[in-house]
Scaffold this active site. Structure first.
Site: not given
Ligand code: NAD
Ligand code: 0WE
Length: 258
Positions: A158, A165
């Site tokens: 991460y 974060k």
């Molecule tokens: P996702 O890819 O669906 O959403 C990420 C979004 O970020 C996308 O809609 C993308 O267009 C947007 N984005 C990236 N760069 C941007 C920019 N410059 N301007 C505007 N928008 C931008 O993935 P997700 O997992 O739904 O992520 C949403 C949030 O949830 C993130 O903050 C992520 O860290 C958090 N999160 C995700 C998880 C997981 O396991 N998926 C767990 C905890 C927290």
């Molecule tokens: O916040 C996130 C995802 C964040 C994320 C993911 C990507 C993948 C593609 C941010 N930037 C990028 N850029 C890319 O090009 N999560 C909480 C999901 C997530 O991401 C991980 C996790 C988990 C869970 C990355 C490493 C280890 C665990």
């Protein structure tokens, strides 16, 4: 009763039907909120069409491009909003980005540019959007962002996103302290791992999900709609006494020590 009728909610971060922001938008809509949706524009307009189709059933009154790295787009977004809405009640910040190279290998190798990019998009954008939204939150408001355990504990790979974060969670506290007197609340939801566009691009996400299914008290992962329900609660008057908090929606995983 959870009731968001008469409330205007701006939702950022919908990329596709797996996005956490889409789960949140659905639950806000179900609770009666009026939606405004922003999306990250791309050159071919592919995102725009896909997201527009996806959110059509939620009948958003606003659908606007907003790249949080571009101040002009942020200004334009909020100018458009103020033409259509007399106020904003709810802001959902649900976006993050780090360069892919920075989410594998060793954190110590993070580049200056990679660090800047991750913190600009994933952390600073909350402050920047709050700055733009707060003047329109004339009847009080609720700001909700999404965070992850990797901002508090070391999660392999991460890396720089963990630092982003940590900065995001501290931003929630400073913003909550400053905006509290205007009755604007600011909270974060710390979600457990969910398969989305962002997480699926990361190697080993399925192994992490299986680990949570073995260890978490509820013995399962959470869904986008469960996160959406908590976002709807935090955005509602039921949560009128809650601000500056990080609420874990993670099947209880965070309490475990082993
Ligand atoms: P996702 O890819 O669906 O959403 C990420 C979004 O970020 C996308 O809609 C993308 O267009 C947007 N984005 C990236 N760069 C941007 C920019 N410059 N301007 C505007 N928008 C931008 O993935 P997700 O997992 O739904 O992520 C949403 C949030 O949830 C993130 O903050 C992520 O860290 C958090 N999160 C995700 C998880 C997981 O396991 N998926 C767990 C905890 C927290
Ligand atoms: O916040 C996130 C995802 C964040 C994320 C993911 C990507 C993948 C593609 C941010 N930037 C990028 N850029 C890319 O090009 N999560 C909480 C999901 C997530 O991401 C991980 C996790 C988990 C869970 C990355 C490493 C280890 C665990």
């Amino acid at each position: 009763m959870l009731d968001l009728t008469g409330k205007n909610a701006l939702v950022t971060g919908i990329a596709n039907n797996r996005s956490i922001a889409y789960g949140i938008a659905q639950q806000l809509h179900q609770a009666g909120a009026n939606l405004g949706i922003t999306y990250l524009p791309d050159e071919k307009g592919r995102f725009e069409r896909k997201v527009a189709e996806l959110v059509d059933p939620l009948k958003p009154s606003l659908f606007l491009p907003c790249d949080v790295q571009d101040d002009a787009q942020i200004t334009e977004t909020f100018t458009e909003i103020s033409k259509t809405w007399d106020k904003i009640d709810i802001l959902i910040h649900c976006l993050a980005f780090a360069n892919r190279d920075d989410l594998t290998g060793e954190f110590i190798n993070t580049s200056r540019e990679g660090f800047k990019t991750a913190l600009e998009i994933s952390s600073y954008s909350l402050t920047r959007l709050s700055q733009a939204a707060a003047p329109l939150m004339t009847q009080g408001g609720s700001i909700v962002t999404l965070t992850y355990l990797g901002g508090v504990k070391v999660i392999p790979n991460y890396n720089v996103m963990g630092i982003a974060k940590a900065a995001l969670e501290m931003s929630v506290r400073y913003l909550a302290a400053e905006l509290g007197p205007k009755n604007i609340r600011v909270n974060a939801i710390s979600a457990g791992p969910i398969r989305t566009l962002a997480s699926s691009a990361v190697g080993g996400i399925l192994d992490m999900i299986h680990h949570v299914e073995k260890i978490a008290p509820l013995r399962r992962t959470v869904t986008q709609l469960e996160v959406g329900n908590t976002a709807a609660f935090l955005s509602s008057d039921l949560a009128s006494g809650i601000t500056g908090q990080v609420i874990y929606v993670d099947s209880g995983y965070e309490i475990m020590g082993m």
